[in-house]
Design a protein around this motif. Sequence first.
Motif, mmCIF file in Angstrom:
data_model
loop_
_atom_site.group_PDB
_atom_site.id
_atom_site.type_symbol
_atom_site.label_atom_id
_atom_site.label_comp_id
_atom_site.label_asym_id
_atom_site.label_seq_id
_atom_site.Cartn_x
_atom_site.Cartn_y
_atom_site.Cartn_z
ATOM 1 N N LEU A 138 -5.127 2.588 1.272
ATOM 2 C CA LEU A 138 -3.752 2.046 1.160
ATOM 3 C C LEU A 138 -3.179 2.170 -0.230
ATOM 4 C CD1 LEU A 138 -4.496 -1.388 3.219
ATOM 5 C CD2 LEU A 138 -2.999 0.706 3.851
ATOM 6 N N ILE A 139 -4.045 2.023 -1.195
ATOM 7 C CA ILE A 139 -3.300 2.186 -2.539
ATOM 8 C C ILE A 139 -3.079 3.544 -2.741
ATOM 9 C CG2 ILE A 139 -3.793 2.181 -5.075
ATOM 10 C CD1 ILE A 139 -5.589 -0.236 -4.549
ATOM 11 N N LEU A 176 -2.334 -0.115 7.387
ATOM 12 C CA LEU A 176 -1.451 -1.019 6.716
ATOM 13 C C LEU A 176 -1.204 -2.295 7.650
ATOM 14 C CD1 LEU A 176 0.069 -2.219 4.210
ATOM 15 C CD2 LEU A 176 2.018 -1.135 5.013
ATOM 16 N N GLY A 177 -0.769 -1.896 8.994
ATOM 17 C CA GLY A 177 -0.407 -2.989 9.884
ATOM 18 C C GLY A 177 -1.703 -3.717 10.237
ATOM 19 N N TYR A 178 -3.063 -3.088 10.395
ATOM 20 C CA TYR A 178 -4.061 -3.840 10.665
ATOM 21 C C TYR A 178 -4.337 -4.761 9.538
ATOM 22 C CZ TYR A 178 -9.245 -4.480 11.003
ATOM 23 O OH TYR A 178 -10.363 -5.282 10.757
ATOM 24 N N GLU A 179 -4.266 -4.349 8.254
ATOM 25 C CA GLU A 179 -4.408 -4.976 7.122
ATOM 26 C C GLU A 179 -3.684 -6.150 7.032
ATOM 27 O OE1 GLU A 179 -6.743 -5.980 3.622
ATOM 28 O OE2 GLU A 179 -6.904 -4.452 4.991
ATOM 29 N N ILE A 180 -2.286 -6.288 7.466
ATOM 30 C CA ILE A 180 -1.448 -7.428 7.427
ATOM 31 C C ILE A 180 -1.820 -8.341 8.469
ATOM 32 C CG2 ILE A 180 1.038 -8.148 8.078
ATOM 33 C CD1 ILE A 180 1.721 -5.508 6.592
ATOM 34 N N TYR A 181 -2.300 -7.951 9.694
ATOM 35 C CA TYR A 181 -2.563 -8.532 10.876
ATOM 36 C C TYR A 181 -3.915 -9.675 10.435
ATOM 37 C CZ TYR A 181 -3.626 -10.016 15.586
ATOM 38 O OH TYR A 181 -3.856 -10.615 16.911
ATOM 39 N N GLN A 182 -4.821 -8.969 9.695
ATOM 40 C CA GLN A 182 -5.928 -9.451 9.469
ATOM 41 C C GLN A 182 -5.826 -10.635 8.207
ATOM 42 O OE1 GLN A 182 -9.128 -9.045 11.006
ATOM 43 N NE2 GLN A 182 -7.602 -7.506 12.184
#
Length: 197
Positions: A138-139, A176-182
Amino acid sequence: MPLHQIDVSKTIIGDFFGEGVTIFFLIMGFFFFNNSSLKRLLTKIFKTIIIPALSYIFVAQILSRWVYGESNLVQSIIRPGFTLENISGIFSWDASKIHLGSRLWYLFTYVQIAFWFPVLHYFVREGAQAGKVRKYLLIMSGITVVLRDIQKIVSFDWGIITWYSVIPMSIFIVILGYEIYQNAGFYMVIKRCFFVV
């Protein structure tokens, strides 16, 4: 705003969220990894996306000369507009090469994301190592996006600055969507604090 001036904030938002596809891939990250079987996922995509897209391409090439008024329907069917570039576009994942198919880029990207599924599944597993790899990806991709967007607004005398990212932008958005959801709970706390301040 005065004429001929760029609204920087609207440009950045428009670039990132253009056409709503980015938002779709972001939301896709919320649910994409609920799939447990690659075989089931690919079967579904083959039936619902690949076969209809190829059918559209085939029919579009047959009827294209008739649609554009270059010939009547019968002549268009007898002499379809197939070219090697159309076939090249399919196998090179470049929808812009396909006559009447440039808007299929979105479906091509969706299928590519599905093909990444076995690899991505390792990045979304529970555990510190998977979390570190995910954050690293992501970074790296985030830096690429920021540099690309800045250079759409500001040009540097020394030329274009590029950054290295091992994953395509569409994959970055899904992760990124997965990370936000988690971390939805964490982001809700930040949001509340922001509104309180």
